[in-house]
Design a protein around this motif. Structure first.
Motif, PDB file in Angstrom:
ATOM      1  N   GLY A 166     -38.569  23.728  14.785  1.00  0.00           N
ATOM      2  CA  GLY A 166     -38.688  25.149  15.110  1.00  0.00           C
ATOM      3  C   GLY A 166     -38.049  26.028  14.836  1.00  0.00           C
ATOM      4  O   GLY A 166     -38.141  27.403  14.515  1.00  0.00           O
ATOM      5  N   ASP A 167     -36.112  25.315  14.234  1.00  0.00           N
ATOM      6  CA  ASP A 167     -35.745  26.822  14.726  1.00  0.00           C
ATOM      7  C   ASP A 167     -34.984  26.126  12.672  1.00  0.00           C
ATOM      8  O   ASP A 167     -34.441  27.343  11.970  1.00  0.00           O
ATOM      9  N   GLY A 168     -35.654  25.753  12.000  1.00  0.00           N
ATOM     10  CA  GLY A 168     -35.837  25.475  10.796  1.00  0.00           C
ATOM     11  C   GLY A 168     -34.099  24.192  10.503  1.00  0.00           C
ATOM     12  O   GLY A 168     -33.192  24.565   8.864  1.00  0.00           O
ATOM     13  N   ASN A 169     -34.320  24.424  11.663  1.00  0.00           N
ATOM     14  CA  ASN A 169     -32.729  22.440  10.764  1.00  0.00           C
ATOM     15  C   ASN A 169     -33.447  21.327  10.697  1.00  0.00           C
ATOM     16  O   ASN A 169     -34.446  21.064  11.270  1.00  0.00           O
ATOM     17  N   THR A 170     -33.198  20.665   9.849  1.00  0.00           N
ATOM     18  CA  THR A 170     -33.204  19.721   9.483  1.00  0.00           C
ATOM     19  C   THR A 170     -33.353  18.230  10.778  1.00  0.00           C
ATOM     20  O   THR A 170     -31.820  18.263  10.715  1.00  0.00           O
TER      21      THR A 170
END
Length: 75
Positions: free
Chosen positions: A14-18
């Motif tokens: 949800g935070d855009g981390n892979t």
């Protein structure tokens, strides 16, 4: 068998981390066919490797190694 990479799919939180990368692999030899999706997770990376700094070639190498391990026929 010549196995080719056909797709790479990055999965994010949800935070855009892979969170993982799914590699689609396909190959055939005569009448024999193989299609596989291997997901590379943080646990598959060596110390110091991150998804953000990992070249596509290295991601594919890890996925191929996972495929080889997953398809070993146990007696």
């Amino acid at each position: 068998m010549n196995i080719k990479k056909t797709a790479l799919t990055y999965n994010f939180d949800g935070d855009g981390n892979t969170t993982s990368i799914t590699v689609s692999l396909s190959g055939n030899e005569g009448a024999d066919y193989l299609n596989a999706n291997m997901t590379v997770t943080a646990g598959d990376l060596t110390d110091g490797q991150t998804f953000d700094g990992l070249p596509m070639k290295d991601i594919t190498t890890i996925a191929r190694a996972k495929l080889a391990k997953a398809t070993v026929v146990k007696e």
